[in-house]
Design a protein around this motif. Structure first.
Motif, PDB file in Angstrom:
ATOM      1  N   GLU A 216       0.908  -1.087  -0.095  1.00  0.00           N
ATOM      2  CA  GLU A 216      -0.079   0.197   0.002  1.00  0.00           C
ATOM      3  C   GLU A 216       0.921   1.190   0.041  1.00  0.00           C
ATOM      4  OE1 GLU A 216      -2.619  -0.649   3.359  1.00  0.00           O
ATOM      5  OE2 GLU A 216      -3.609  -2.254   2.511  1.00  0.00           O
ATOM      6  N   ASN A 217       2.207   0.958   0.125  1.00  0.00           N
ATOM      7  CA  ASN A 217       3.066   2.174   0.071  1.00  0.00           C
ATOM      8  C   ASN A 217       4.169   1.954  -0.816  1.00  0.00           C
ATOM      9  OD1 ASN A 217       1.766   3.477   2.798  1.00  0.00           O
ATOM     10  ND2 ASN A 217       2.695   1.381   3.432  1.00  0.00           N
ATOM     11  N   ILE A 218       3.708   1.973  -2.027  1.00  0.00           N
ATOM     12  CA  ILE A 218       4.761   1.628  -2.983  1.00  0.00           C
ATOM     13  C   ILE A 218       5.686   2.667  -3.326  1.00  0.00           C
ATOM     14  CG2 ILE A 218       5.158   1.324  -5.504  1.00  0.00           C
ATOM     15  CD1 ILE A 218       2.860  -0.851  -5.598  1.00  0.00           C
ATOM     16  N   ASP A 219       5.189   4.021  -3.199  1.00  0.00           N
ATOM     17  CA  ASP A 219       5.933   5.215  -3.420  1.00  0.00           C
ATOM     18  C   ASP A 219       7.190   5.365  -2.400  1.00  0.00           C
ATOM     19  OD1 ASP A 219       4.676   5.826  -5.926  1.00  0.00           O
ATOM     20  OD2 ASP A 219       3.306   7.049  -4.739  1.00  0.00           O
ATOM     21  N   GLU A 220       6.852   5.027  -1.203  1.00  0.00           N
ATOM     22  CA  GLU A 220       7.746   5.320  -0.083  1.00  0.00           C
ATOM     23  C   GLU A 220       8.952   4.185  -0.112  1.00  0.00           C
ATOM     24  OE1 GLU A 220       4.412   5.521   0.171  1.00  0.00           O
ATOM     25  OE2 GLU A 220       3.932   7.287   1.154  1.00  0.00           O
ATOM     26  N   ALA A 221       8.176   2.925  -0.512  1.00  0.00           N
ATOM     27  CA  ALA A 221       9.096   1.701  -0.448  1.00  0.00           C
ATOM     28  C   ALA A 221      10.034   1.937  -1.657  1.00  0.00           C
ATOM     29  CB  ALA A 221       8.258   0.464  -0.807  1.00  0.00           C
ATOM     30  N   VAL A 222       9.575   2.284  -2.668  1.00  0.00           N
ATOM     31  CA  VAL A 222      10.687   2.422  -3.961  1.00  0.00           C
ATOM     32  C   VAL A 222      11.621   3.539  -3.458  1.00  0.00           C
ATOM     33  CG1 VAL A 222      10.898   3.219  -6.275  1.00  0.00           C
ATOM     34  CG2 VAL A 222       9.268   1.441  -5.455  1.00  0.00           C
ATOM     35  N   ASP A 223      11.236   4.491  -2.954  1.00  0.00           N
ATOM     36  CA  ASP A 223      12.189   5.644  -2.380  1.00  0.00           C
ATOM     37  C   ASP A 223      13.235   5.103  -1.582  1.00  0.00           C
ATOM     38  OD1 ASP A 223      12.794   8.392  -2.969  1.00  0.00           O
ATOM     39  OD2 ASP A 223      12.436   8.504  -0.575  1.00  0.00           O
ATOM     40  N   PHE A 224      12.793   4.157  -0.585  1.00  0.00           N
ATOM     41  CA  PHE A 224      13.726   3.495   0.402  1.00  0.00           C
ATOM     42  C   PHE A 224      14.674   2.697  -0.600  1.00  0.00           C
ATOM     43  CE2 PHE A 224      14.822  -0.215   2.812  1.00  0.00           C
ATOM     44  CZ  PHE A 224      15.640   0.273   3.703  1.00  0.00           C
ATOM     45  N   LEU A 225      14.319   2.088  -1.752  1.00  0.00           N
ATOM     46  CA  LEU A 225      15.209   1.360  -2.464  1.00  0.00           C
ATOM     47  C   LEU A 225      15.930   2.096  -3.149  1.00  0.00           C
ATOM     48  CD1 LEU A 225      13.427  -1.739  -4.262  1.00  0.00           C
ATOM     49  CD2 LEU A 225      14.001  -1.476  -1.970  1.00  0.00           C
ATOM     50  N   ALA A 226      15.901   3.286  -3.724  1.00  0.00           N
ATOM     51  CA  ALA A 226      16.654   4.208  -4.016  1.00  0.00           C
ATOM     52  C   ALA A 226      17.706   4.720  -3.225  1.00  0.00           C
ATOM     53  CB  ALA A 226      15.651   5.692  -4.418  1.00  0.00           C
ATOM     54  N   PHE A 227      17.328   4.643  -1.867  1.00  0.00           N
ATOM     55  CA  PHE A 227      18.372   5.080  -0.766  1.00  0.00           C
ATOM     56  C   PHE A 227      19.281   3.966  -0.575  1.00  0.00           C
ATOM     57  CE2 PHE A 227      19.553   4.556   3.437  1.00  0.00           C
ATOM     58  CZ  PHE A 227      20.461   5.646   3.819  1.00  0.00           C
ATOM     59  N   VAL A 228      18.878   2.769  -0.670  1.00  0.00           N
ATOM     60  CA  VAL A 228      19.709   1.505  -0.396  1.00  0.00           C
ATOM     61  C   VAL A 228      20.708   1.291  -1.629  1.00  0.00           C
ATOM     62  CG1 VAL A 228      19.536  -0.886  -0.439  1.00  0.00           C
ATOM     63  CG2 VAL A 228      17.921   0.358   0.684  1.00  0.00           C
ATOM     64  N   ALA A 229      20.151   1.831  -2.596  1.00  0.00           N
ATOM     65  CA  ALA A 229      21.335   1.475  -3.742  1.00  0.00           C
ATOM     66  C   ALA A 229      22.056   2.923  -4.184  1.00  0.00           C
ATOM     67  CB  ALA A 229      20.229   1.455  -5.157  1.00  0.00           C
TER      68      ALA A 229
END
Lengths: 433, 285
Positions: free
Chosen positions: A322-335
């Motif tokens: 339900e929080n795809i935008d926030e989750a993808v932003d977190f992946l951006a940080f991880v990478a």
């Protein structure tokens, strides 16, 4: 009682109002507090990496907090991940293997595709390849890369004046000298059957060097372990090591933990294992860390010496989140470099990271430092066969135990393994099988 | 004559003594040794425990290990104990109440439904439940990821076995008791709860012991049906210390000790009732 009821009603009304207020302030949604659920396996490194990343991200984005949930590893963990994806109960972000296990998740139907995200530019191509399905990229790497090769005790090497071998013959000559000096030349731990595969799996760089394109022909059912001389060599090397009598006496019953002990305390000089074994050594035998080094499994040609590498796990976002935008932003940080740095600061330095520009500090363990030159030059490393081909049979641990214990010959085991992978390939529905 | 008699009795006494000693020895090997082993590992440092040898710890740190295990992941173990206790007590209560009623009716009243019901009971034992459809059902009922949903799962999965135990036992209770109660004016539910149910005590005790152990120790069902950090059960906490590439045996065994001790205490305290319940049944039959 009556009073309580009225209280309840007002609370409801207030919540209702609050909700209305929230939806009115829609443009500011990004700053509303969000809690992301985050599922990781229970290995201490995974937990440390996830916690470090979550804490660093929350520091930059105070409105996002994380709820980290641990799961079991191994086969139960695989089933759990598949079950939760199928029932749309997956956490907002989850950690899972890259490579062939990732393919089994039916990523195109369950996982958010990241192909066009700009943050993928700094992720190494060899990693992107193992989280790609149907041309789309689905994950970012978490944790350092690692390798399959020979962990060795540098104190013994110094004492006997040995040099890191570049060919299999040098390696066997070293073993003879070590045996002479009364140490165990090669630690083997068949109590944990997976560890028996390392001399075969870690040899893949040499297979590809002598038989270019093996992975592709293997996937297309054109090359076989039993008939390709380079591939058969992997099994033969294990057989040779057994026949020379270089293993520890209790190799049949010893466990991975025993292997860690033998190499760390200087009972054994070599332990063919994954490079991330340096983590438990650092935990249990911190004094031994400077004495432990790592080298690629040598082949027959000293000019073609290179490392068989394993790519790290990945983080994925399920489509049902339900929080795809926030989750993808977190992946951006991880990478990103910052994400990589957060993991390094948490002491996760068992190998190099697959993020461009992410440098390990100077004071990493010697075994990690030994990996860096291989990782930095793409000619000196090659992913293990399981990352290059989806074909992997379930019986390899048992077969390598048999070869390593002298129960079965290398040629026979290779032939049986070819039969074993046939079933796996047919289940995957690959062409030509 | 009397001398042979004495030697005979002495031989008899010796045989008994030897038998007793052997029994104690076997008990010791089967029950005490593993416990001691766990206790020793739980007292060691991580490096010391990783060899898994039956040796004296070089450094005693049982207390700090236990404290570490309880504190790990924000006192997760305490929450796990609460969850496991709630699930076990609630499911076993439900199982005893429902299974005894079903077992009683199935045995006493013959109707054309009996065949179908027996088939369903056996099917419950024989057919393994499918995980994903069960989760879909739970999701629709909004019971997924809740403790009461988990309780219902445990009741459903274990009901068949309990029913079989009860049905077999009800057969040993004379029908005349039902008839006498009926003559005295008892309604059907009074017949069951005031006359029959107390007589079922031995099999109820068996049920409680067997099912509470099974449910307390259940790993797979909570793993799939009760995900979420706050829904952890004690068996799942063991995986905080155990993974493919690294296992902290000292903490793992400390956790094992902590998980084993509560049921052990319960059984030590209720030992008399348990044994009394079982033997009472044996005499009455």
């Amino acid at each position: 009682m009556e009073e309580e009821k009225t209280d309840m009603k007002t609370t409801f009304r207030r919540t209702g109002l609050a909700l209305v207020a929230l939806s009115a302030a829609a443009p500011a949604w990004a700053q509303d507090p969000v809690e992301l659920t985050f599922l990781v396996d229970n290995g201490p490194p995974s937990v440390a990496q996830a916690e470090a990343l979550a804490a660093a991200y929350t520091e930059l984005n105070p409105h996002v907090t994380f709820d980290i949930e641990l799961r079991v590893g191994s086969i139960d963990g695989d089933n759990l991940v598949k079950t939760r994806l199928a029932t749309e109960e997956m956490a907002d972000i989850f950690l899972y293997n890259s490579g062939s296990l990732f393919q089994a998740l039916a990523p195109t139907r369950t996982i958010v595709e990241l192909t066009d995200q700009p943050f993928l530019d700094v992720v190494s191509d060899s990693f992107e390849a193992v989280v790609t399905a149907d041309g789309g990229v689905y994950g970012v790497p978490i944790g350092p890369g690692f390798a399959g090769g020979i962990m060795y005790n540098r104190a013994i090497y110094d004492e006997l004046g040995l040099e890191v071998p570049l060919t299999w013959d040098d390696f066997m000559a070293n073993n003879a000298a070590i045996d002479e000096a009364g140490y165990v030349p090669i630690a083997q731990t068949y109590g944990d059957t997976w560890s028996a595969q390392l001399l075969v799996l870690g040899d893949y760089f040499n297979v590809e060097a002598d038989s270019p394109g093996f992975a592709e022909r293997y996937t297309n059912n054109e090359a076989k372990f039993a008939t390709d001389p380079a591939a058969l060599r992997s099994f033969e090397r294990l057989e040779e090591a057994y026949e020379a009598g270089y293993f520890n006496e209790d190799f049949g019953a010893a466990t991975y933990d025993d292997g860690i002990r033998m190499i760390a305390t200087g009972e054994a000089a070599h332990y063919p294992i994954l490079s991330l074994a340096i983590d438990p050594i650092a935990e249990q035998y911190p004094d031994a860390v400077p004495d432990i080094g790592f080298f690629a499994q040598p082949g027959d040609d000293p000019d073609k010496n290179g490392l068989t590498i394993w790519l790290p796990n990945a983080l994925y976002v399920p489509q049902a989140s339900e929080n795809i935008d926030e989750a993808v932003d977190f992946l951006a940080f991880v990478a990103s470099q910052a994400g990589c740095q957060a993991q390094i600061d948490a002491g996760q330095v068992s190998g190099p990271y697959l993020i461009e520009g992410c440098q390990l500090p100077e004071d990493v363990p010697q075994a990690t430092r030994d990996l860096v030159p291989y990782f930095n030059d793409s000619d000196l490393n090659l992913p293990a066969l399981e990352f290059l081909s989806p074909v992997k049979g379930p019986a390899l641990p048992q077969l390598t135990v048999e070869v390593g214990s002298g129960i079965r010959s290398a040629a026979e085991a290779a032939a049986i393994y070819d039969e074993d992978v046939k079933k796996a390939a047919q289940q995957l529905g690959l062409p030509n099988w | 004559m009397s001398q042979t008699h004495t030697t005979f009795r002495a031989a008899e006494a010796r045989r008994r003594w030897i038998g007793g000693a052997v029994a104690i020895l076997v008990t010791g090997v089967v029950f005490v040794l593993p416990f001691l082993f766990a206790l020793l590992q739980a007292s060691k440092t991580q490096a010391d425990a990783s060899t898994l040898s039956f040796s004296w710890p070089t450094e005693w740190q049982l207390w700090s290990n236990l404290v570490a295990v309880i504190q790990v992941r924000d006192y997760q173990l305490l929450l796990a104990f609460f969850n496991s206790t709630v699930i076990t007590v609630a499911s076993v209560t439900g199982l005893v109440v429902f299974a005894s009623m079903v077992g009683y009716i199935l045995q006493r009243r013959q109707s054309r439904w009996n065949g179908l019901i027996n088939f369903l009971v056996l099917a419950g034992l024989m057919i393994p439940p499918a995980v994903v459809p069960t989760i879909w059902l739970l999701q629709q009922l909004e019971l997924f990821k809740t403790l009461h949903g988990m309780v219902l799962i445990e009741i459903a999965y274990n009901l068949s076995f309990s029913i079989l135990l009860y049905r077999a036992f009800v057969a040993t209770i004379p029908r005349e008791l039902d008839e006498a109660a009926r003559m005295d004016g008892a309604k059907p539910w009074q017949t069951f709860f005031r006359v029959i149910f107390p007589l079922l005590k031995p099999v109820t005790v068996t049920n409680i012991v067997v099912q509470s152990i099974a449910i307390f120790n259940d790993f797979v069902n909570p793993l799939y049906y009760l995900p979420g950090k706050d829904n952890v059960t004690v068996q799942l906490t063991l995986y905080n210390f155990q993974s493919q590439f690294e296992t902290q045996y000292n903490l793992l065994f400390s956790n094992v000790l902590l998980v084993t001790i509560p049921p052990l205490i319960v059984f030590v305290f209720f030992n008399r009732q348990i044994v009394a319940g079982m033997t009472a049944g044996a005499v009455k039959g």
